[in-house]
Design an enzyme around this catalytic site. Sequence first.
Site, PDB file in Angstrom:
ATOM      1  N   LYS A   1       0.817  -1.213   0.000  1.00  0.00           N
ATOM      2  CA  LYS A   1       0.000   0.000   0.000  1.00  0.00           C
ATOM      3  C   LYS A   1       0.853   1.267   0.000  1.00  0.00           C
ATOM      4  O   LYS A   1       2.051   1.252   0.272  1.00  0.00           O
ATOM      5  CB  LYS A   1      -0.999  -0.029   1.150  1.00  0.00           C
ATOM      6  CG  LYS A   1      -2.115  -1.037   0.879  1.00  0.00           C
ATOM      7  CD  LYS A   1      -3.294  -0.909   1.788  1.00  0.00           C
ATOM      8  CE  LYS A   1      -4.415  -1.853   1.319  1.00  0.00           C
ATOM      9  NZ  LYS A   1      -5.546  -1.875   2.258  1.00  0.00           N
TER      10      LYS A   1
ATOM     11  N   ARG B   1      -3.666 -10.103   4.633  1.00  0.00           N
ATOM     12  CA  ARG B   1      -4.105 -10.156   3.232  1.00  0.00           C
ATOM     13  C   ARG B   1      -2.962  -9.619   2.382  1.00  0.00           C
ATOM     14  O   ARG B   1      -2.569  -8.454   2.523  1.00  0.00           O
ATOM     15  CB  ARG B   1      -5.373  -9.321   3.065  1.00  0.00           C
ATOM     16  CG  ARG B   1      -5.978  -9.334   1.674  1.00  0.00           C
ATOM     17  CD  ARG B   1      -7.277  -8.531   1.656  1.00  0.00           C
ATOM     18  NE  ARG B   1      -7.889  -8.529   0.330  1.00  0.00           N
ATOM     19  CZ  ARG B   1      -7.627  -7.640  -0.617  1.00  0.00           C
ATOM     20  NH1 ARG B   1      -6.758  -6.668  -0.396  1.00  0.00           N
ATOM     21  NH2 ARG B   1      -8.235  -7.704  -1.796  1.00  0.00           N
TER      22      ARG B   1
END
Length: 301
Positions: free
Chosen positions: A243, A282
């Site tokens: 991210k 995840r």
Amino acid sequence: MDSLAAAPGTGPATSPLPVLRPTRVRKSFKDLPTDRTLVMGILNVTPDSFSDGGRFSSTDDAIAEGLRMHYAGADIVDVGGESTRPNADSITVAEEQKRIIPVVAALVKAGALVSVDTMHADTAAKAIDEGAAIVNDVSGLDFDPAMSELIAERGVHYVLMHQRGNPQTMDSLANYDDVVEDVITEITAIRDKFYAAGVSPDQIIVDPGIGFAKKDDHNWALLRSLERFQTLGHRILIGASRKRFLGTLLTTAGKAAAPGERGNASVAVSALAAAQGAWCVRVHDVAPNLDAVKVAAAWTR
């Protein structure tokens, strides 16, 4: 490798497409390991995801990648058909289902435990019909009103993620007095609506929503505070892989690291989250993250 499916490009048939064989045992939620943090592989069946846009946008490529994740040791394969990166364009529910339902069906047939990444109750219902065991919903405060009734009726597990707004507006809504307390308060409000619809506490998995309506310092504060989220009494899922805040951290010569350059930092976050008791991480890269959570399990034992 077991006999449920053949990996792409192996055996007497050398086609690069996945070759599925009838499954003998379908993996279920109760079969998941309990002695370590789980690893959920991210499978984006989209042309525009922030990390791997277009690589797995065809049904055959997506199934092949899902099988690779499954055989690499992914506990769960999370299949999504709509990008939720900042400023991503929305798609129709029909297009989302066209992208992901055949992939969900094929991976379940191969024995994988599948999660469906969707904000739409109708898509979730069709994926559950094909064997999906988890609904991973990033809609946050603006969840589909039919979703809570669906989860209660079908009895599957539900990832309740914190989010404000949508991909077009979420960056402008990243304003908090105390990000940890505010996120917990907002998650609790959503959770109580699911309780009211008849969803049991055991079905709910909480995701603090790293990167969704969060600035870099918000993400770090949330990651440092996983024990606060555990007081809610639910399993905790962390989705930090590749991210933007990791790219900022790894800035070199004034340039943030590209998504493909954030893998090592993602593995570090997985190890630290696992050491703090996260139920699942995840991730895009299954194998190194699986190693990381196994190390964390040994460390904390």
